[in-house]
Design a protein around this motif. Structure first.
Motif, mmCIF file in Angstrom:
data_model
loop_
_atom_site.group_PDB
_atom_site.id
_atom_site.type_symbol
_atom_site.label_atom_id
_atom_site.label_comp_id
_atom_site.label_asym_id
_atom_site.label_seq_id
_atom_site.Cartn_x
_atom_site.Cartn_y
_atom_site.Cartn_z
ATOM 1 N N LEU A 288 -1.537 -5.710 12.363
ATOM 2 C CA LEU A 288 -1.809 -4.455 13.054
ATOM 3 C C LEU A 288 -2.242 -3.379 12.052
ATOM 4 C CD1 LEU A 288 -1.841 -3.281 15.887
ATOM 5 C CD2 LEU A 288 0.551 -2.592 15.576
ATOM 6 N N GLY A 289 -1.714 -3.454 10.838
ATOM 7 C CA GLY A 289 -2.158 -2.544 9.791
ATOM 8 C C GLY A 289 -3.617 -2.749 9.429
ATOM 9 N N ASP A 290 -4.068 -4.015 9.423
ATOM 10 C CA ASP A 290 -5.496 -4.297 9.216
ATOM 11 C C ASP A 290 -6.331 -3.615 10.300
ATOM 12 O OD1 ASP A 290 -5.008 -5.871 7.024
ATOM 13 O OD2 ASP A 290 -5.674 -7.758 7.929
ATOM 14 N N ILE A 291 -5.905 -3.767 11.534
ATOM 15 C CA ILE A 291 -6.631 -3.180 12.662
ATOM 16 C C ILE A 291 -6.667 -1.660 12.532
ATOM 17 C CG2 ILE A 291 -6.579 -2.813 15.165
ATOM 18 C CD1 ILE A 291 -5.423 -5.652 15.417
ATOM 19 N N PRO B 64 -8.039 2.913 14.273
ATOM 20 C CA PRO B 64 -6.720 3.552 14.346
ATOM 21 C C PRO B 64 -6.262 3.846 15.772
ATOM 22 C CG PRO B 64 -8.387 5.041 13.455
ATOM 23 C CD PRO B 64 -8.988 3.684 13.475
ATOM 24 N N GLU B 65 -7.189 4.155 16.669
ATOM 25 C CA GLU B 65 -6.796 4.474 18.042
ATOM 26 C C GLU B 65 -6.141 3.264 18.705
ATOM 27 O OE1 GLU B 65 -5.911 5.947 21.590
ATOM 28 O OE2 GLU B 65 -6.576 7.149 19.877
ATOM 29 N N ILE B 66 -6.703 2.082 18.491
ATOM 30 C CA ILE B 66 -6.129 0.868 19.080
ATOM 31 C C ILE B 66 -4.744 0.609 18.500
ATOM 32 C CG2 ILE B 66 -6.351 -1.644 19.211
ATOM 33 C CD1 ILE B 66 -9.370 -1.284 19.377
ATOM 34 N N ALA B 67 -4.627 0.698 17.180
ATOM 35 C CA ALA B 67 -3.346 0.419 16.533
ATOM 36 C C ALA B 67 -2.303 1.465 16.913
ATOM 37 C CB ALA B 67 -3.526 0.370 15.016
ATOM 38 N N PHE B 68 -2.673 2.736 16.869
ATOM 39 C CA PHE B 68 -1.712 3.804 17.166
ATOM 40 C C PHE B 68 -1.244 3.728 18.624
ATOM 41 C CE2 PHE B 68 -3.581 6.840 13.730
ATOM 42 C CZ PHE B 68 -3.053 6.022 12.740
#
Length: 290
Positions: free
Chosen positions: A229-232, A237-241
């Motif tokens: 998820l850190g890679d993503i 960032p919007e998807i991960a956050f």
């Protein structure tokens, strides 16, 4: 050489300062590999293989040495890939269930990883027959001794849907090494690994994997979810956050809060307000369990 049951050479548990990893691929490891194969395949020309694998090995770095040894395996194992990789699988030591139990000794299997990745895609190496299924079997067996996170990436690049279908079947595997492969092998930007550009551009295909494994009983697996998820987060960032915020809103366990904090650490270190807020919300009450 006298046949004896498969084993791996002794190696330190961790990297030793001043000692390059390439020394793990040496004469001892090559001779050990030959004996492992000889134990299950009496016709293997062990002496000729060792001589071939040792030729011009010295100047090569770790990955180059492993690939060089893999090419030697190709030279002396049966021409048919399925027959050859089946012999390699039979020559494996028993599967590992404890995390980190082999230490650096697991690097012994790096040539096996290259063998599957380099020769397990093309039917031309398998008398025209599709080698996909036996390659998937080999990857599962490999990851329980070392890791298959590098070897699986060519399959994700060239046969993405088929490989993701196989990965989905491994998500509930009883062995934590196999479950971790599902997350680590599909990371868009795996360190040391070939980038999967389609996942860098669009991480949606791997999000169900993270969703399934986010509460895995093994910290080893959950750490991989966090790194994935850190890679993503670095590209999307919007998807991960939003994924992290949803997990928190759904009542994340303390173990999942650790995953969330770890996943947004890159942006938090840069002072991103949203990442800092997520880390604050995911404050831990105690250390995550194994």
């Amino acid at each position: 050489m006298q046949p004896r049951p498969p084993t791996v050479p002794l190696a330190p548990n961790a990297i030793q300062k001043g000692t390059p990893l390439k020394v793990l691929m040496n004469q001892e490891s090559i001779e050990c590999l030959a004996q492992n194969i000889l134990y299950v395949h009496k016709a293997f020309p062990a002496e000729a293989f060792c001589q071939h694998a040792l030729t011009n090995l010295e100047p090569l770095e770790l990955m180059q040495r492993a690939q060089h040894i893999a090419k030697s395996l190709r030279e002396f194992l049966p021409d048919n890939y399925q027959q050859a990789v089946s012999i390699l699988i039979d020559s494996f030591t028993p599967a590992e269930t404890e995390v980190g139990s082999l230490g650096l000794a697991g690097f012994f299997y790096l040539p096996h990883s290259f063998f599957i990745a380099d020769f397990g895609l093309d039917p031309g190496h398998n008398d025209g027959n599709d080698p996909f299924d036996i390659s998937m079997q080999a990857l599962r067996e490999l990851t329980m001794r070392f890791t298959a996170e590098f070897a699986i990436r060519p399959f994700l690049i060239h046969h993405q849907m088929r490989t993701l279908e196989q990965v989905s079947k491994w998500l509930s595997d009883p062995n934590p090494h196999v479950r971790r492969l599902c997350s680590e092998g599909t990371r868009p930007k795996l360190p040391w690994g070939r980038r999967i550009q389609s996942f860098v551009a669009n991480p949606q295909p791997t999000l169900p994997i993270l969703e399934y494994l986010k509460n895995d009983e093994s910290l080893y697996v959950r750490r991989s979810v966090a790194n994935h998820l850190g890679d993503i987060a670095k590209d999307h960032p919007e998807i991960a956050f939003s994924t992290c915020e949803r997990w928190l809103n759904e009542g994340a366990s303390n173990e999942l809060k650790w995953v969330v904090r770890h996943a947004v650490r890159y942006h938090a270190k840069k002072g991103d307000a949203r990442a800092l807020e997520i880390r604050s919300r995911a404050k831990l009450n105690h250390s995550p369990t194994q």
